[in-house]
Design an enzyme around this catalytic site. Structure first.
Site, PDB file in Angstrom:
ATOM      1  CG  ASP A 150      45.461  34.411  42.421  1.00  0.00           C
ATOM      2  OD1 ASP A 150      45.768  34.157  41.237  1.00  0.00           O
ATOM      3  OD2 ASP A 150      45.072  33.556  43.234  1.00  0.00           O
ATOM      4  CG  PHE A 151      42.902  41.722  41.929  1.00  0.00           C
ATOM      5  CD1 PHE A 151      43.363  42.678  41.032  1.00  0.00           C
ATOM      6  CD2 PHE A 151      41.952  42.091  42.885  1.00  0.00           C
ATOM      7  CE1 PHE A 151      42.894  43.984  41.086  1.00  0.00           C
ATOM      8  CE2 PHE A 151      41.489  43.394  42.946  1.00  0.00           C
ATOM      9  CZ  PHE A 151      41.954  44.334  42.050  1.00  0.00           C
TER      10      PHE A 151
END
Ligand code: URA
Length: 230
Positions: A102-103
């Site tokens: 994820d980011f």
């Protein structure tokens, strides 16, 4: 692909022609004479017949990156920097990510142009353990351990997660080993307890550990021994 199939796919070679050329030791793969028709060849293999190049081949690339938070696990993004922006490599448009993060997740990320290799790592049947360091907003209770081992029902996918191993290392810190890679899996597991994940960092994928010498955003090529692990 099998070497005999590769050769007989070329318009001017009949199956008989291929068999005879192999038997006569006229075919070389990466500089070595190969007589075995079943020998595996890839887009990376250099294949010659006598002195003629039939396929030039190309280098296979394997990198480990220490992904920083705040970049996207994609090859392009209209808004944010991507993990590929961190790589200074000539043929980077040919690379892909083996196991996204994820980011805001940091840690070990593998990047390659070898699709067979990355598929081996990421296909569900491999059940490769991924180990994450997790920090949460609320305290992590002892009762979490049993639930992680038992599995969480994910309604969207209509499945129960495979047994995961949670080890407490502080009131708000844990180490988690999971063998799947469902969308936002770790956050959703802690979400079951209404406990928000504040920090998530991937430490290892199977036997491969993030090199502690790599600072956030740095990367290096894998060694031949590391490539062979998968
Ligand atoms: N689980 C998540 O929730 N996020 C990641 O980046 C990896 C696993």
């Amino acid at each position: 692909m099998r070497l005999d199939r590769f050769l007989s796919n070329l318009p001017r070679f009949s199956r008989k022609h291929v068999r005879l050329a192999l038997l006569a030791g006229r075919v070389r793969v990466d500089g070595e004479t190969i007589k075995d028709p079943l020998h595996d060849v890839r887009e990376f293999s250099q294949i010659t017949l006598d002195d003629e190049t039939l396929q030039a081949g190309k280098p296979a690339h394997y990198f480990m990156l220490h992904k920083p938070p705040g970049c996207v696990s994609a090859t392009t993004d209209p808004q944010h920097p991507t993990v590929l922006d961190l790589l200074d490599e000539p043929a980077k448009h040919e690379l892909h990510i083996a196991g996204r993060l994820d980011f805001n997740t940091s840690g070990l990320m593998l990047i390659t142009n070898d699709g067979q290799w990355s598929r081996r790592l990421t296909q569900p049947a491999t059940k490769l353990p991924k180990v994450y360091y997790v920090e949460t907003e609320q305290e992590i209770g002892e009762h979490y351990l049993e639930k992680f081992a038992e599995g969480f029902y994910f309604a969207f996918e209509n499945l129960t997660t495979l047994p995961a191993q949670l080890t407490l290392i502080g009131s708000h810190q844990a180490r988690l080993s999971i063998v799947e890679g469902r969308y936002h899996q770790v956050k959703r597991m802690f979400g079951f307890f209404d406990n928000k994940v504040l920090r998530l960092h991937r430490e290892s994928m199977g036997p491969l550990l993030l090199d502690p010498a790599l600072e956030l955003g740095q990367y290096r090529a894998l060694t031949p021994a590391e490539i062979q692990l998968f």
